[in-house]
Design a protein around this motif. Structure first.
Motif, mmCIF file in Angstrom:
data_model
loop_
_atom_site.group_PDB
_atom_site.id
_atom_site.type_symbol
_atom_site.label_atom_id
_atom_site.label_comp_id
_atom_site.label_asym_id
_atom_site.label_seq_id
_atom_site.Cartn_x
_atom_site.Cartn_y
_atom_site.Cartn_z
ATOM 1 N N SER A 143 0.851 -1.194 0.000
ATOM 2 C CA SER A 143 0.000 0.000 0.000
ATOM 3 C C SER A 143 0.880 1.234 0.000
ATOM 4 O O SER A 143 1.926 1.257 0.647
ATOM 5 C CB SER A 143 -0.893 0.033 1.240
ATOM 6 O OG SER A 143 -1.902 -0.926 1.136
ATOM 7 N N VAL A 144 0.452 2.254 -0.735
ATOM 8 C CA VAL A 144 1.153 3.536 -0.764
ATOM 9 C C VAL A 144 0.155 4.654 -0.535
ATOM 10 O O VAL A 144 -0.993 4.571 -0.971
ATOM 11 C CB VAL A 144 1.915 3.761 -2.087
ATOM 12 C CG1 VAL A 144 3.082 2.812 -2.227
ATOM 13 C CG2 VAL A 144 1.006 3.633 -3.282
ATOM 14 N N GLU A 145 0.586 5.689 0.154
ATOM 15 C CA GLU A 145 -0.245 6.862 0.405
ATOM 16 C C GLU A 145 0.153 7.976 -0.553
ATOM 17 O O GLU A 145 1.290 8.012 -1.031
ATOM 18 C CB GLU A 145 -0.048 7.341 1.840
ATOM 19 C CG GLU A 145 -0.486 6.360 2.885
ATOM 20 C CD GLU A 145 -0.243 6.872 4.294
ATOM 21 O OE1 GLU A 145 0.346 7.970 4.460
ATOM 22 O OE2 GLU A 145 -0.628 6.167 5.228
ATOM 23 N N ALA A 146 -0.766 8.905 -0.777
ATOM 24 C CA ALA A 146 -0.453 10.074 -1.587
ATOM 25 C C ALA A 146 0.755 10.768 -0.986
ATOM 26 O O ALA A 146 0.849 10.931 0.221
ATOM 27 C CB ALA A 146 -1.653 11.010 -1.621
ATOM 28 N N GLY A 147 1.723 11.111 -1.815
ATOM 29 C CA GLY A 147 2.931 11.782 -1.371
ATOM 30 C C GLY A 147 4.082 10.866 -1.012
ATOM 31 O O GLY A 147 5.200 11.322 -0.807
ATOM 32 N N PHE A 189 4.154 9.381 -5.258
ATOM 33 C CA PHE A 189 2.818 9.040 -5.730
ATOM 34 C C PHE A 189 1.944 10.270 -5.541
ATOM 35 O O PHE A 189 1.568 10.613 -4.436
ATOM 36 C CB PHE A 189 2.277 7.845 -4.943
ATOM 37 C CG PHE A 189 0.829 7.514 -5.205
ATOM 38 C CD1 PHE A 189 0.300 7.547 -6.486
ATOM 39 C CD2 PHE A 189 0.000 7.151 -4.166
ATOM 40 C CE1 PHE A 189 -1.033 7.231 -6.723
ATOM 41 C CE2 PHE A 189 -1.333 6.825 -4.379
ATOM 42 C CZ PHE A 189 -1.850 6.869 -5.665
ATOM 43 N N VAL A 190 1.688 10.981 -6.629
ATOM 44 C CA VAL A 190 0.812 12.146 -6.622
ATOM 45 C C VAL A 190 -0.556 11.627 -7.032
ATOM 46 O O VAL A 190 -0.824 11.409 -8.205
ATOM 47 C CB VAL A 190 1.318 13.240 -7.586
ATOM 48 C CG1 VAL A 190 0.387 14.441 -7.566
ATOM 49 C CG2 VAL A 190 2.733 13.644 -7.240
ATOM 50 N N ALA A 191 -1.390 11.389 -6.034
ATOM 51 C CA ALA A 191 -2.671 10.723 -6.272
ATOM 52 C C ALA A 191 -3.651 11.621 -7.022
ATOM 53 O O ALA A 191 -3.710 12.818 -6.778
ATOM 54 C CB ALA A 191 -3.277 10.312 -4.936
ATOM 55 N N PRO A 192 -4.422 11.032 -7.929
ATOM 56 C CA PRO A 192 -5.491 11.772 -8.596
ATOM 57 C C PRO A 192 -6.537 12.199 -7.567
ATOM 58 O O PRO A 192 -6.624 11.628 -6.479
ATOM 59 C CB PRO A 192 -6.085 10.753 -9.576
ATOM 60 C CG PRO A 192 -5.066 9.670 -9.678
ATOM 61 C CD PRO A 192 -4.318 9.659 -8.402
ATOM 62 N N ALA A 193 -7.332 13.184 -7.905
ATOM 63 C CA ALA A 193 -8.376 13.673 -7.006
ATOM 64 C C ALA A 193 -9.255 12.520 -6.525
ATOM 65 O O ALA A 193 -9.644 11.660 -7.309
ATOM 66 C CB ALA A 193 -9.233 14.717 -7.711
ATOM 67 N N GLY A 194 -9.513 12.492 -5.232
ATOM 68 C CA GLY A 194 -10.381 11.479 -4.653
ATOM 69 C C GLY A 194 -9.682 10.180 -4.279
ATOM 70 O O GLY A 194 -10.288 9.298 -3.701
ATOM 71 N N ILE A 195 -8.398 10.047 -4.605
ATOM 72 C CA ILE A 195 -7.643 8.835 -4.281
ATOM 73 C C ILE A 195 -6.637 9.197 -3.191
ATOM 74 O O ILE A 195 -5.790 10.064 -3.385
ATOM 75 C CB ILE A 195 -6.892 8.282 -5.507
ATOM 76 C CG1 ILE A 195 -7.826 8.024 -6.682
ATOM 77 C CG2 ILE A 195 -6.093 7.040 -5.147
ATOM 78 C CD1 ILE A 195 -8.822 6.915 -6.464
ATOM 79 N N GLU A 196 -6.729 8.551 -2.037
ATOM 80 C CA GLU A 196 -5.815 8.845 -0.937
ATOM 81 C C GLU A 196 -4.701 7.814 -0.814
ATOM 82 O O GLU A 196 -3.644 8.111 -0.262
ATOM 83 C CB GLU A 196 -6.591 8.921 0.373
ATOM 84 C CG GLU A 196 -7.552 10.091 0.419
ATOM 85 C CD GLU A 196 -8.284 10.175 1.736
ATOM 86 O OE1 GLU A 196 -7.771 9.657 2.737
ATOM 87 O OE2 GLU A 196 -9.365 10.764 1.742
ATOM 88 N N ARG A 231 3.156 1.123 -11.618
ATOM 89 C CA ARG A 231 1.700 1.142 -11.791
ATOM 90 C C ARG A 231 1.062 0.929 -10.422
ATOM 91 O O ARG A 231 1.409 0.001 -9.688
ATOM 92 C CB ARG A 231 1.224 0.079 -12.753
ATOM 93 C CG ARG A 231 -0.295 0.188 -12.983
ATOM 94 C CD ARG A 231 -0.861 -0.808 -13.962
ATOM 95 N NE ARG A 231 -0.022 -0.921 -15.143
ATOM 96 C CZ ARG A 231 0.159 -2.071 -15.792
ATOM 97 N NH1 ARG A 231 -0.419 -3.163 -15.386
ATOM 98 N NH2 ARG A 231 0.923 -2.114 -16.853
ATOM 99 N N ILE A 232 0.106 1.803 -10.084
ATOM 100 C CA ILE A 232 -0.589 1.754 -8.804
ATOM 101 C C ILE A 232 -2.091 1.694 -9.068
ATOM 102 O O ILE A 232 -2.605 2.445 -9.889
ATOM 103 C CB ILE A 232 -0.242 2.987 -7.948
ATOM 104 C CG1 ILE A 232 1.265 2.999 -7.648
ATOM 105 C CG2 ILE A 232 -1.066 3.037 -6.663
ATOM 106 C CD1 ILE A 232 1.773 4.244 -6.967
ATOM 107 N N VAL A 233 -2.771 0.774 -8.372
ATOM 108 C CA VAL A 233 -4.229 0.677 -8.499
ATOM 109 C C VAL A 233 -4.858 1.315 -7.266
ATOM 110 O O VAL A 233 -4.268 1.289 -6.182
ATOM 111 C CB VAL A 233 -4.701 -0.782 -8.662
ATOM 112 C CG1 VAL A 233 -4.215 -1.360 -9.982
ATOM 113 C CG2 VAL A 233 -4.269 -1.648 -7.506
ATOM 114 N N PRO A 234 -6.043 1.913 -7.420
ATOM 115 C CA PRO A 234 -6.700 2.500 -6.256
ATOM 116 C C PRO A 234 -6.900 1.446 -5.182
ATOM 117 O O PRO A 234 -7.217 0.305 -5.470
ATOM 118 C CB PRO A 234 -8.046 2.983 -6.811
ATOM 119 C CG PRO A 234 -7.817 3.125 -8.280
ATOM 120 C CD PRO A 234 -6.809 2.067 -8.646
ATOM 121 N N GLY A 235 -6.657 1.833 -3.943
ATOM 122 C CA GLY A 235 -6.743 0.872 -2.848
ATOM 123 C C GLY A 235 -7.895 1.152 -1.971
ATOM 124 O O GLY A 235 -8.187 0.601 -1.006
#
Length: 111
Positions: free
Chosen positions: A56-60, A77-84, A107-111
């Motif tokens: 798991s990775v967090e935004a930033g 990891f600069v997450a798209p809006a709404g993805i933490e 490649r990162i999938v929404p978690g």
């Protein structure tokens, strides 16, 4: 300033990004190299990798480094809006490998 952009897996315009299908979202987002350089998965020899597949990775959160002329820039990891947070699905290049600007790294999938 952003060091890396996260974009949908398939290159699309901003308008198209808002209309991603469930299948496209499941494929994930790609962290890309901000410039030409050498990609490193860890902070140095013998150090643990910043991320591993399944983690798991967090935004930033830092997912790697790109070195250009002895200057090391963290790639986050600069997450798209709404993805933490997300989960690393795939590491797309090797450690110590030369990369080009905009090359897919992780490649990162929404978690």
């Amino acid at each position: 300033s952003r060091l890396a952009e996260v974009s949908p897996y398939a290159g699309r315009s901003d308008a198209a990004e808002s209309e991603l299908s469930a299948e496209e979202t499941a494929r994930g987002y790609v962290v890309r190299a901000p410039s030409h350089g050498t990609f490193y998965r860890s902070a140095g020899p013998g150090q643990p990798n910043f991320v591993e597949v399944g983690q798991s990775v967090e935004a930033g959160q830092t997912v790697g480094l790109v070195e250009v002329m002895k200057c090391f820039s963290p790639i986050s990891f600069v997450a798209p809006a709404g993805i933490e947070f997300g989960v690393v699905r795939e590491i797309l290049t090797g450690d110590g490998v030369e990369v080009k600007a905009d090359q897919a790294l992780v490649r990162i999938v929404p978690g």
